[in-house]
Scaffold this motif. Structure first.
Motif, PDB file in Angstrom:
ATOM      1  N   ALA A  17       0.832  -1.209   0.000  1.00 46.48           N
ATOM      2  CA  ALA A  17       0.000   0.000   0.000  1.00 46.48           C
ATOM      3  C   ALA A  17       0.865   1.257   0.000  1.00 46.48           C
ATOM      4  O   ALA A  17       0.620   2.191  -0.765  1.00 46.48           O
ATOM      5  CB  ALA A  17      -0.932  -0.009   1.215  1.00 46.48           C
ATOM      6  N   GLU A  20       2.880   1.699  -3.190  1.00 48.04           N
ATOM      7  CA  GLU A  20       2.046   2.248  -4.266  1.00 48.04           C
ATOM      8  C   GLU A  20       2.011   3.776  -4.181  1.00 48.04           C
ATOM      9  O   GLU A  20       2.145   4.477  -5.180  1.00 48.04           O
ATOM     10  CB  GLU A  20       0.631   1.664  -4.163  1.00 48.04           C
ATOM     11  N   ARG A 321      -8.670   1.884  -5.561  1.00 46.13           N
ATOM     12  CA  ARG A 321      -8.581   0.498  -6.010  1.00 46.13           C
ATOM     13  C   ARG A 321      -8.912   0.391  -7.493  1.00 46.13           C
ATOM     14  O   ARG A 321      -9.911   0.941  -7.956  1.00 46.13           O
ATOM     15  CB  ARG A 321      -9.548  -0.357  -5.212  1.00 46.13           C
ATOM     16  N   SER A 324     -11.222  -4.712 -10.651  1.00 44.75           N
ATOM     17  CA  SER A 324     -10.644  -5.928 -11.203  1.00 44.75           C
ATOM     18  C   SER A 324     -11.641  -7.063 -11.101  1.00 44.75           C
ATOM     19  O   SER A 324     -12.691  -6.934 -10.481  1.00 44.75           O
ATOM     20  CB  SER A 324      -9.365  -6.281 -10.445  1.00 44.75           C
ATOM     21  N   TYR A 326     -12.476 -11.322 -10.416  1.00 47.24           N
ATOM     22  CA  TYR A 326     -12.035 -12.503  -9.676  1.00 47.24           C
ATOM     23  C   TYR A 326     -12.760 -13.692 -10.286  1.00 47.24           C
ATOM     24  O   TYR A 326     -13.970 -13.635 -10.511  1.00 47.24           O
ATOM     25  CB  TYR A 326     -12.405 -12.368  -8.198  1.00 47.24           C
ATOM     26  N   GLU A 351      -7.776 -12.020 -10.645  1.00 50.50           N
ATOM     27  CA  GLU A 351      -7.212 -13.000  -9.721  1.00 50.50           C
ATOM     28  C   GLU A 351      -8.072 -14.238  -9.729  1.00 50.50           C
ATOM     29  O   GLU A 351      -9.253 -14.193 -10.074  1.00 50.50           O
ATOM     30  CB  GLU A 351      -7.167 -12.426  -8.304  1.00 50.50           C
ATOM     31  N   GLU A 365     -13.567 -14.024  -0.752  1.00 49.33           N
ATOM     32  CA  GLU A 365     -12.295 -13.491  -1.219  1.00 49.33           C
ATOM     33  C   GLU A 365     -12.524 -12.461  -2.337  1.00 49.33           C
ATOM     34  O   GLU A 365     -11.928 -11.392  -2.354  1.00 49.33           O
ATOM     35  CB  GLU A 365     -11.439 -14.662  -1.731  1.00 49.33           C
ATOM     36  N   ARG A 368     -13.579  -9.120  -1.273  1.00 52.21           N
ATOM     37  CA  ARG A 368     -12.497  -8.326  -0.682  1.00 52.21           C
ATOM     38  C   ARG A 368     -11.668  -7.603  -1.724  1.00 52.21           C
ATOM     39  O   ARG A 368     -11.139  -6.537  -1.480  1.00 52.21           O
ATOM     40  CB  ARG A 368     -11.558  -9.258   0.082  1.00 52.21           C
ATOM     41  N   ARG A 369     -11.497  -8.239  -2.872  1.00 49.19           N
ATOM     42  CA  ARG A 369     -10.500  -7.666  -3.775  1.00 49.19           C
ATOM     43  C   ARG A 369     -10.945  -7.427  -5.209  1.00 49.19           C
ATOM     44  O   ARG A 369     -10.120  -7.044  -6.026  1.00 49.19           O
ATOM     45  CB  ARG A 369      -9.228  -8.523  -3.759  1.00 49.19           C
ATOM     46  N   ALA A 370     -12.216  -7.671  -5.525  1.00 48.94           N
ATOM     47  CA  ALA A 370     -12.626  -7.478  -6.919  1.00 48.94           C
ATOM     48  C   ALA A 370     -14.001  -6.844  -7.004  1.00 48.94           C
ATOM     49  O   ALA A 370     -14.710  -6.732  -6.006  1.00 48.94           O
ATOM     50  CB  ALA A 370     -12.617  -8.820  -7.653  1.00 48.94           C
ATOM     51  N   SER A 371     -14.338  -6.411  -8.193  1.00 50.57           N
ATOM     52  CA  SER A 371     -15.636  -5.771  -8.409  1.00 50.57           C
ATOM     53  C   SER A 371     -16.589  -6.684  -9.173  1.00 50.57           C
ATOM     54  O   SER A 371     -17.800  -6.565  -9.065  1.00 50.57           O
ATOM     55  CB  SER A 371     -15.463  -4.474  -9.199  1.00 50.57           C
TER      56      SER A 371
END
Length: 423
Positions: A17, A20, A321, A324, A326, A351, A365, A368-371
């Motif tokens: 973080a 970046e 963010r 992305s 998943y 991912e 998961e 937490r990290r994708a749209s």
RNA sequence: GUGGAUGUAGCUCAGUUGGUUAGAGCGCCAGGUUGUGGCCCUGGAGGCCGGGGGUUCAAGUCCCCUCAUUCACCCCA
């Protein structure tokens, strides 16, 4: 924890973080450099020790107490770069840049090493960016680097307030120094221990001592000793900066702890940084190329600490963010793994589960990290279909594998648009 | 280099006048049946209590040393 495996004191591990944000700052520095015509220069992380001892000055703290020096197997005395300017002056001379059309504008972004006692905003290894402008003795050159500094600081949301001073030239500084020492000698009893030491090697530094305010306030002002050339130079720099809308204020006590400066010196502070409040500092160094074996070339520049600027910038440069995808694997198989690579091939950050987790866990998961989630495998896969689901609103559709990338991209754009809408 | 403060789980912190198996919240993992995240419920993993030495029947709690962080001096980006 076994102390053998701790990182060296005053160094840092920069995790994704923060890395970046650092990278964003680096790109910003490069953009500003490009805007003003400064070209990147890189020099070695270590130099022969003489470059810094002679360049920075043998009496400075930087070379006296803070050097990371070593002798290599060939018996050569080397030092980890404690600051950028002296090394770049060496490179300027060594590579014949004095033959380039003037002015020569250079910038750098590089790690610096100083063995100091660490505290907030002060590290033994830190990143510095810096701008160096060679070839012009004109006040407009001094003012240009102030413009560059202002542009950079404004880009991260700061409104710079610049402190400036002129420490004179070889003609007028000795006379001031003499007068100052005479004054300080007469007040010797009132000086703190540090200042008595300074009296000998760098009397100008007594001026910004925190303990001897009274003595310092009564000291002669260098402005009364400036020669005509230094006076008009300083006045022109201040006028140009003010004209450009940069708030400048003369600070008669501002002297910098590096020997190569002449005439203009300046600093920008930010109160959020505590004791180490200098966010950037610089000045003119007309005699530096001579110190490192070259012909005299007038020059100005400044440097700033990346970590400090990031601290002062607060939330600015935060990393939004990137939308992305998943891919979740339904049932057993590697369909998800294949579908993910198909998306990446279309340029979509993707991912996929590598933990052989349950579908529920994969969805968690993904949240937490994708749209957008793609479900691949099972019955649909037999029919050449996958399910695409947008997490923000739960929209879901079965699409042909051939249309996967197109659909995901379209839905991700929708997400971006949502985020861009001001509420 | 000098002075002050602080080190307990990945993170933020509780741990009584020394007293048995060291706790919470968040995070992480799993489950709440069959192909769907967030909320909720249940369970679980995870601590040489920074390290070393000492005092004591007994130390996360007291003492010394050391390492690190932090604030200030100094210096500077």
């Amino acid at each position: 924890m076994d102390e053998r495996w701790q990182r060296p004191r005053g160094t840092q591990d920069v995790l994704p973080a923060e890395a970046e944000r650092m990278e964003r700052l680096r790109r910003l520095v490069a953009q500003v450099a490009e805007l003003y015509g400064y070209g990147a220069i890189e020099t070695p992380v270590f130099e022969q020790t003489a470059v810094f001892v002679d360049g920075v000055g043998g009496a400075t703290d930087i070379v006296q107490h803070e050097r990371y020096s070593f002798v290599d197997a060939g018996g050569v005395a080397l030092t980890l770069r404690p600051e950028g300017t002296a090394a770049i002056a060496r490179a300027y001379v060594e590579n014949g840049l004095s033959a380039w059309p003037k002015p020569v504008r250079l910038y750098y972004w590089a790690p610096m090493f100083r063995r100091e006692r660490p505290q907030k905003g002060r590290y033994r290894q830190h990143q510095q960016y810096g701008f160096e402008l060679y070839g012009s003795p004109e006040p407009t050159a001094d003012a240009e680097v102030l413009l560059v500094a202002r542009r950079l600081l404004q880009a991260v949301g700061l409104s710079p307030h610049v402190l400036v001073n002129s420490i004179g030239c070889d003609q007028c500084r000795p006379r001031y120094r003499e007068a100052l020492v005479a004054y300080l000698d007469s007040h010797g009893a009132a000086l703190c221990g540090d200042c008595r030491r300074r009296l000998a090697d760098n009397p100008l530094r007594v001026l910004d001592c925190k303990q001897d305010q009274a003595v310092a306030r009564g000291a002669p002002d260098i402005a009364a000793f400036w020669c005509d050339a230094c006076r008009s130079h300083q006045e022109a720099v201040v006028a140009l900066a003010a004209e450009a809308g940069i708030p400048v204020e003369r600070d008669p006590a501002l002297v910098r702890g590096i020997d190569y400066y002449s005439r203009t010196v300046f600093e920008v502070h930010d109160p959020s940084l505590g004791a180490q409040s200098t966010v950037l500092g610089g000045g003119r160094y007309d005699g530096l190329t001579v110190r490192v074996g070259g012909a005299p070339v007038p020059a100005v520049g400044f440097a700033g600490g990346a970590e400090r600027l990031l601290m002062a910038a607060g939330a600015a440069l935060g990393a939004p963010r990137v939308p992305s995808a998943y891919v979740a694997q339904v049932g057993v198989g590697h369909q998800g793994w294949q579908a993910a690579e198909r998306l990446r091939g279309a340029g979509i950050p993707t991912e996929v589960d590598l933990m052989a987790r349950s579908l529920k866990a994969q969805m968690k998961e993904a949240g937490r990290r994708a749209s957008v989630v793609v479900l691949a495998g099972g019955r649909e896969w037999e029919d050449g279909l996958v399910t695409v689901k947008r997490l923000s609103d739960g929209r879901e559709a079965a699409v042909a594998l051939a249309n996967l990338a197109g659909t995901v991209r379209e839905w991700l754009n929708g997400v971006e648009a949502e985020h861009a809408e001001p509420k």
